[in-house]
Write a protein that holds these residues in place. Sequence first.
Motif, PDB file in Angstrom:
ATOM      1  N   GLU A  89       0.846  -1.196   0.000  1.00  0.00           N
ATOM      2  CA  GLU A  89       0.000   0.000   0.000  1.00  0.00           C
ATOM      3  C   GLU A  89       0.878   1.242   0.000  1.00  0.00           C
ATOM      4  N   LYS A  90       0.369   2.313  -0.628  1.00  0.00           N
ATOM      5  CA  LYS A  90       1.081   3.590  -0.617  1.00  0.00           C
ATOM      6  C   LYS A  90       0.120   4.710  -0.247  1.00  0.00           C
ATOM      7  N   ARG A  91       0.697   5.791   0.269  1.00  0.00           N
ATOM      8  CA  ARG A  91      -0.113   6.941   0.659  1.00  0.00           C
ATOM      9  C   ARG A  91       0.320   8.206  -0.064  1.00  0.00           C
ATOM     10  N   THR A  92       1.275   8.074  -0.982  1.00  0.00           N
ATOM     11  CA  THR A  92       1.756   9.187  -1.789  1.00  0.00           C
ATOM     12  C   THR A  92       1.828   8.731  -3.236  1.00  0.00           C
ATOM     13  N   TYR A  93       2.252   9.618  -4.113  1.00  0.00           N
ATOM     14  CA  TYR A  93       2.338   9.281  -5.530  1.00  0.00           C
ATOM     15  C   TYR A  93       3.349   8.163  -5.809  1.00  0.00           C
ATOM     16  N   SER A  94       4.464   8.138  -5.098  1.00  0.00           N
ATOM     17  CA  SER A  94       5.520   7.171  -5.395  1.00  0.00           C
ATOM     18  C   SER A  94       5.273   5.814  -4.755  1.00  0.00           C
ATOM     19  N   ALA A  95       5.508   4.760  -5.533  1.00  0.00           N
ATOM     20  CA  ALA A  95       5.402   3.393  -5.026  1.00  0.00           C
ATOM     21  C   ALA A  95       6.549   3.052  -4.075  1.00  0.00           C
ATOM     22  N   PHE A  96       7.586   3.875  -4.039  1.00  0.00           N
ATOM     23  CA  PHE A  96       8.732   3.619  -3.172  1.00  0.00           C
ATOM     24  C   PHE A  96       8.612   4.272  -1.795  1.00  0.00           C
ATOM     25  N   TYR A  97       7.876   5.358  -1.683  1.00  0.00           N
ATOM     26  CA  TYR A  97       7.903   6.142  -0.456  1.00  0.00           C
ATOM     27  C   TYR A  97       7.218   5.416   0.699  1.00  0.00           C
ATOM     28  N   GLU A  98       8.027   4.988   1.667  1.00  0.00           N
ATOM     29  CA  GLU A  98       7.570   4.340   2.899  1.00  0.00           C
ATOM     30  C   GLU A  98       6.674   3.113   2.670  1.00  0.00           C
ATOM     31  N   THR A  99       6.963   2.360   1.607  1.00  0.00           N
ATOM     32  CA  THR A  99       6.179   1.155   1.317  1.00  0.00           C
ATOM     33  C   THR A  99       6.954  -0.137   1.544  1.00  0.00           C
ATOM     34  N   GLY A 100       8.271  -0.055   1.651  1.00  0.00           N
ATOM     35  CA  GLY A 100       9.099  -1.253   1.739  1.00  0.00           C
ATOM     36  C   GLY A 100       9.453  -1.831   0.375  1.00  0.00           C
ATOM     37  N   LEU A 101       9.085  -1.149  -0.695  1.00  0.00           N
ATOM     38  CA  LEU A 101       9.342  -1.664  -2.047  1.00  0.00           C
ATOM     39  C   LEU A 101      10.826  -1.840  -2.323  1.00  0.00           C
ATOM     40  N   ASP A 102      11.648  -0.868  -1.960  1.00  0.00           N
ATOM     41  CA  ASP A 102      13.086  -0.970  -2.234  1.00  0.00           C
ATOM     42  C   ASP A 102      13.689  -2.196  -1.548  1.00  0.00           C
ATOM     43  N   LEU A 103      13.353  -2.402  -0.283  1.00  0.00           N
ATOM     44  CA  LEU A 103      13.860  -3.568   0.454  1.00  0.00           C
ATOM     45  C   LEU A 103      13.419  -4.865  -0.215  1.00  0.00           C
ATOM     46  N   LEU A 104      12.160  -4.932  -0.613  1.00  0.00           N
ATOM     47  CA  LEU A 104      11.644  -6.118  -1.291  1.00  0.00           C
ATOM     48  C   LEU A 104      12.422  -6.396  -2.580  1.00  0.00           C
ATOM     49  N   LEU A 105      12.571  -5.370  -3.424  1.00  0.00           N
ATOM     50  CA  LEU A 105      13.259  -5.552  -4.705  1.00  0.00           C
ATOM     51  C   LEU A 105      14.708  -5.988  -4.499  1.00  0.00           C
ATOM     52  N   ARG A 106      15.394  -5.370  -3.565  1.00  0.00           N
ATOM     53  CA  ARG A 106      16.791  -5.743  -3.303  1.00  0.00           C
ATOM     54  C   ARG A 106      16.885  -7.179  -2.799  1.00  0.00           C
ATOM     55  N   SER A 107      15.931  -7.595  -1.952  1.00  0.00           N
ATOM     56  CA  SER A 107      15.963  -8.967  -1.437  1.00  0.00           C
ATOM     57  C   SER A 107      15.735  -9.990  -2.548  1.00  0.00           C
ATOM     58  N   LEU A 108      15.085  -9.561  -3.620  1.00  0.00           N
ATOM     59  CA  LEU A 108      14.841 -10.441  -4.769  1.00  0.00           C
ATOM     60  C   LEU A 108      15.950 -10.352  -5.814  1.00  0.00           C
ATOM     61  N   GLY A 109      16.929  -9.479  -5.589  1.00  0.00           N
ATOM     62  CA  GLY A 109      18.022  -9.309  -6.548  1.00  0.00           C
ATOM     63  C   GLY A 109      17.616  -8.547  -7.797  1.00  0.00           C
ATOM     64  N   VAL A 110      16.562  -7.769  -7.703  1.00  0.00           N
ATOM     65  CA  VAL A 110      16.039  -7.023  -8.844  1.00  0.00           C
ATOM     66  C   VAL A 110      16.885  -5.778  -9.088  1.00  0.00           C
ATOM     67  N   ASP A 111      17.192  -5.511 -10.363  1.00  0.00           N
ATOM     68  CA  ASP A 111      17.914  -4.272 -10.703  1.00  0.00           C
ATOM     69  C   ASP A 111      17.175  -3.432 -11.743  1.00  0.00           C
ATOM     70  N   ALA A 112      15.983  -3.882 -12.151  1.00  0.00           N
ATOM     71  CA  ALA A 112      15.183  -3.130 -13.127  1.00  0.00           C
ATOM     72  C   ALA A 112      13.709  -3.242 -12.757  1.00  0.00           C
ATOM     73  N   VAL A 113      12.989  -2.134 -12.917  1.00  0.00           N
ATOM     74  CA  VAL A 113      11.552  -2.149 -12.667  1.00  0.00           C
ATOM     75  C   VAL A 113      10.805  -1.892 -13.961  1.00  0.00           C
ATOM     76  N   VAL A 114       9.760  -2.676 -14.156  1.00  0.00           N
ATOM     77  CA  VAL A 114       8.859  -2.499 -15.289  1.00  0.00           C
ATOM     78  C   VAL A 114       7.632  -1.797 -14.722  1.00  0.00           C
ATOM     79  N   ILE A 115       7.434  -0.549 -15.115  1.00  0.00           N
ATOM     80  CA  ILE A 115       6.360   0.257 -14.562  1.00  0.00           C
ATOM     81  C   ILE A 115       5.114   0.136 -15.425  1.00  0.00           C
ATOM     82  N   THR A 116       4.018  -0.308 -14.788  1.00  0.00           N
ATOM     83  CA  THR A 116       2.721  -0.402 -15.454  1.00  0.00           C
ATOM     84  C   THR A 116       1.684   0.279 -14.568  1.00  0.00           C
TER      85      THR A 116
END
Length: 189
Positions: A89-116
């Motif tokens: 869940e997010k409360r601002t425009y960005s999917a990264f802001y205070e959502t835990g998304l960055d931590l999740l992506l890094r834990s998965l070894g992700v280096d690219a995001v496909v934005i839809t």
Amino acid sequence: MKAAVLVIDMLNDFVTGKLGNERVRSVIEPIRRLLERARASGVPVVYIGDAHLPSDPEMAVWGPHAMKGTKEAETIPELAPQPGDTVLEKRTYSAFYETGLDLLLRSLGVDAVVITGLHTNICCRHTAADAFTHGYKIVVPEDCVNAFTEEEHREGIAYLRRVYGARITTSEELAREWEREPQTAATTA
């Protein structure tokens, strides 16, 4: 490159509700097909949608929308998350802001995001800004994002390309790449 697909604000309020319009429905089928192929190729899928509280700053701009715990803040049925997908869940425009998304992506070894998802010039743009500053490559299948107007969509695409170096592609082209080089299936939190 190890990618994850981000599905941004494909919520009832954004498609058929308060902020919905007919234009945005055009992305449903391309996103659905892309998600099918992503899952089959081991590409993680992450849903990030508004779940607002009455005190959120966006209320002053857009009025109440996608309020936390309501049907309006749920993903549209046509794109419902599947087992193995992650929902944030997010409360601002960005999917990264205070959502835990960055931590999740890094834990998965992700280096690219496909934005839809929605909207090319607002939440997709702010998500791309944070992805860029966090060091992720940005890929945008143009048929999987949209905005309130064609002009806003086009301006959003141009901005993503010019300012963040986003690779603008199509869902079909991306799916073909995944079929040629499947990723290792990842377990999500």
